[in-house]
Design a protein around this motif. Sequence first.
Motif, short mmCIF file in Angstrom:
data_model
loop_
_atom_site.label_atom_id
_atom_site.label_comp_id
_atom_site.label_asym_id
_atom_site.label_seq_id
_atom_site.Cartn_x
_atom_site.Cartn_y
_atom_site.Cartn_z
N MET A 1 0.80 -1.22 0.00
CA MET A 1 0.00 0.00 0.00
C MET A 1 0.83 1.27 0.00
N ALA A 2 2.14 1.14 0.25
CA ALA A 2 2.98 2.34 0.31
C ALA A 2 2.94 3.11 -1.01
N GLU A 3 2.76 2.40 -2.13
CA GLU A 3 2.74 3.05 -3.44
C GLU A 3 1.41 3.76 -3.72
N TYR A 4 0.40 3.47 -2.92
CA TYR A 4 -0.93 4.01 -3.21
C TYR A 4 -1.44 4.94 -2.11
N LEU A 5 -0.57 5.36 -1.20
CA LEU A 5 -1.00 6.26 -0.14
C LEU A 5 -1.58 7.55 -0.69
N PHE A 6 -1.03 8.02 -1.81
CA PHE A 6 -1.46 9.31 -2.36
C PHE A 6 -2.93 9.30 -2.77
N LEU A 7 -3.48 8.10 -3.05
CA LEU A 7 -4.87 8.02 -3.48
C LEU A 7 -5.84 8.40 -2.37
N ILE A 8 -5.45 8.20 -1.12
CA ILE A 8 -6.37 8.46 -0.01
C ILE A 8 -6.77 9.93 0.05
N PRO A 9 -5.83 10.88 0.03
CA PRO A 9 -6.26 12.28 0.00
C PRO A 9 -6.69 12.75 -1.40
N LEU A 10 -6.20 12.06 -2.45
CA LEU A 10 -6.48 12.53 -3.80
C LEU A 10 -7.95 12.38 -4.17
N LEU A 11 -8.60 11.30 -3.76
CA LEU A 11 -9.99 11.06 -4.15
C LEU A 11 -10.92 12.19 -3.69
N PRO A 12 -10.88 12.61 -2.42
CA PRO A 12 -11.75 13.74 -2.04
C PRO A 12 -11.40 15.04 -2.77
N LEU A 13 -10.11 15.25 -3.07
CA LEU A 13 -9.72 16.45 -3.80
C LEU A 13 -10.33 16.45 -5.19
N LEU A 14 -10.27 15.32 -5.87
CA LEU A 14 -10.86 15.22 -7.21
C LEU A 14 -12.37 15.43 -7.16
N ALA A 15 -13.01 14.88 -6.14
CA ALA A 15 -14.46 15.05 -6.00
C ALA A 15 -14.81 16.52 -5.79
N SER A 16 -14.02 17.20 -4.99
CA SER A 16 -14.27 18.62 -4.75
C SER A 16 -14.13 19.42 -6.05
N ALA A 17 -13.06 19.17 -6.79
CA ALA A 17 -12.85 19.89 -8.05
C ALA A 17 -13.94 19.57 -9.07
N PHE A 18 -14.34 18.31 -9.13
CA PHE A 18 -15.39 17.90 -10.08
C PHE A 18 -16.71 18.58 -9.77
N ASN A 19 -17.08 18.58 -8.50
CA ASN A 19 -18.36 19.21 -8.12
C ASN A 19 -18.35 20.71 -8.36
N LEU A 20 -17.20 21.33 -8.13
CA LEU A 20 -17.11 22.78 -8.27
C LEU A 20 -17.09 23.20 -9.74
N LEU A 21 -16.49 22.37 -10.59
CA LEU A 21 -16.32 22.75 -11.99
C LEU A 21 -17.34 22.13 -12.94
N VAL A 22 -17.80 20.93 -12.61
CA VAL A 22 -18.67 20.20 -13.54
C VAL A 22 -20.08 20.03 -12.99
N ALA A 23 -20.17 19.50 -11.77
CA ALA A 23 -21.49 19.17 -11.23
C ALA A 23 -22.36 20.39 -11.02
#
Length: 676
Positions: A1-23
């Motif tokens: 899992m050490a290689e995928y730690l970045f995904l944990i904070p990245l997913l909410p960040l992407l959701a925030s950007a998507f909702n603000l720009l697209v949704a």
Amino acid sequence: MAEYLFLIPLLPLLASAFNLLVARTAFPDRANVVATLAVFGSFLLSVLVFREIYNDEHALHQTISTWIESGSFSTSIGLYADQLTAVMLLMVTFVSTLVHIYASGYMKGDPSFYRFFSWLPLFVFAMLVLVMADNYLLIFFGWEGVGLCSYLLIGFYHRRRSAGNAAKKAFIVNRIGDFGFGLGIMLIFTTFGTLSFAGDQGVFHQVTELGVSERTLTWIALLLFTGAIGKSAQFPLHVWLPDAMEGPTPVSALIHAATMVTAGIYLLARSSPILREAGDAMMVIAIVGAFTAFLGASIATVQNDIKRVVAYSTVSQLGYMALAIGVGAWVSAIFHLVAHAFFKACLFLGSGSVIHGMHEEQNIQKMGGLRKYMPITFWTFLIASLANAGVVPLAGFWSKDEIITGAWASNYLPGLGNYLAIFALITALITAYYMFRLIFLTFFGEERFDHHHVHPHESPKVMTLPLVILAAFAIGFGALGFPPDEGRFHDFLNPVFYGESHHDEEATEVAGVASDGSAVLFSTAAEEGEAGHGIHGHPTITDELKLNMGIVSTVVALSGILIAFLIYQKKRVDVVRFASEHEGFYNFLYNKWYFDDVYDRYIVFPLRRLSAWLWQKVDVGGIDGLLLWIVGALTWISGQLRRLQTGLVSNYALAIALGMVVLVGFYFAAFSDLFR
């Protein structure tokens, strides 16, 4: 899992950007789905991280890139996950997922629905960065991120002046603590030459192995604690948190119960190698924490806004956590932090359910008898209140009792710890009293609301389901802390604070870098002796002390409930008459010890007058005056020069002729020697 730690904070960040720009334009009413799924994805990844750390006991470390490199200063964007991080990740993502589900029903129909579900996952992103950072500067990035999102979410109803004022108050008060935290980061770098706390060159290794001046460590610890005072609402910067209830209730449950307000406690726990060597800093933390716990509890006894009662309860419980840090009960502090996240999130969401069912009414004096109208809300609220009051066998009992016992047996503050434990017991009595004052006034007794305008009803399932889940954890989570100070929760976290493996009875070396290359924090020095003793080990707690403290804590909690029952159910005391007879004392508590009034009179008002004077004398009279004078002077000069432009050819010819005469005279004077 050490290689995928970045995904944990990245997913909410992407959701925030998507909702603000697209949704916001494509499907604004479905922005909650994107945000909830992203946060739930982070929770699933956090479970995998927890499982790997639990099985292997090695910290996970991922360096994403170099962040800043200038001269001798260098820092990276790196993520770090050990036992403490794993616990925080599970708590943050789990509670955040439930709050997102609850908010889907609570915020339904709001015209800024998409905006709410843009800020909420952005906050989760910042909080995850904070708990996963491998250096103090990246922690500070997440720290400021949650502060920004807190400002946006508290002031979500920006058309209400009170919400805007509360958002500004939270932001400004937190800046005071953040300034101290920033100075602490600077002092850490000048002392250790690095901001990374993990690894064999990290701050913690240098503290434990190389030795650093106690005076320097004390200053670092106090500056870090200054940051925690702001974020975790400790005295004297506690005043922002109750006003923050102006935000939507899901915000209160997430930010002001389970996540942002616990960031300061996490920072102190993460910095335990520094604090344990910091001399008097531990005493300061313990005293401030104990006083904060009492302060918040005393004010909560007379509040009538249902959310403010729970808010002051949060201030009080955060004080308990700081007390635990100060007496060296590190694991107990985190145990209470997680237990508190469950039952306090349940209380905030339960408050929102009551408000929703009462058509936005928040005054408990205008409620009563609601248990028959909203049974699920009542039972879950009751369970969470029992946990908050510290009634056995709920989670709050085990965690709070451990803190009181740890204070009594503290090796850091011998003698003083006894008094702090007694002070904490008094606060526990008050806590049980005000929580059941809230229960009796809200759910029992006569119905004090207007039936013609208010029709109480239970909230929809999307709101009650998170309540049931949180109430279940408020009941069952305490089992992980049994037996006290020795349960599975403690075994899992002990390597972070004491260097003890939860797979082996013997202490394990956790210094430097493990064989698999993962960074770990510090080692338990051999000279500290047997695990469980010594100034840097566990508090010396015997089974007899645990039993006695457990009995005392139970009696105290039940006594507080009994007092509330006699006053508000049996009417043995006329509270209105009592308040009028002791008006000064009642007003002292109702007006929050007059802290806001004192701050307004002696800090806010003088600063406003000073800023007004600076604006009038320095800005308008000085800077603007100088610029206006320059403009006026240039205008006058240009006006005088403009008179030369007459438009008459004869005048221009005369000027040219005179100019030629001057030039000829000049050259003749300059070169007269050539003509001799």
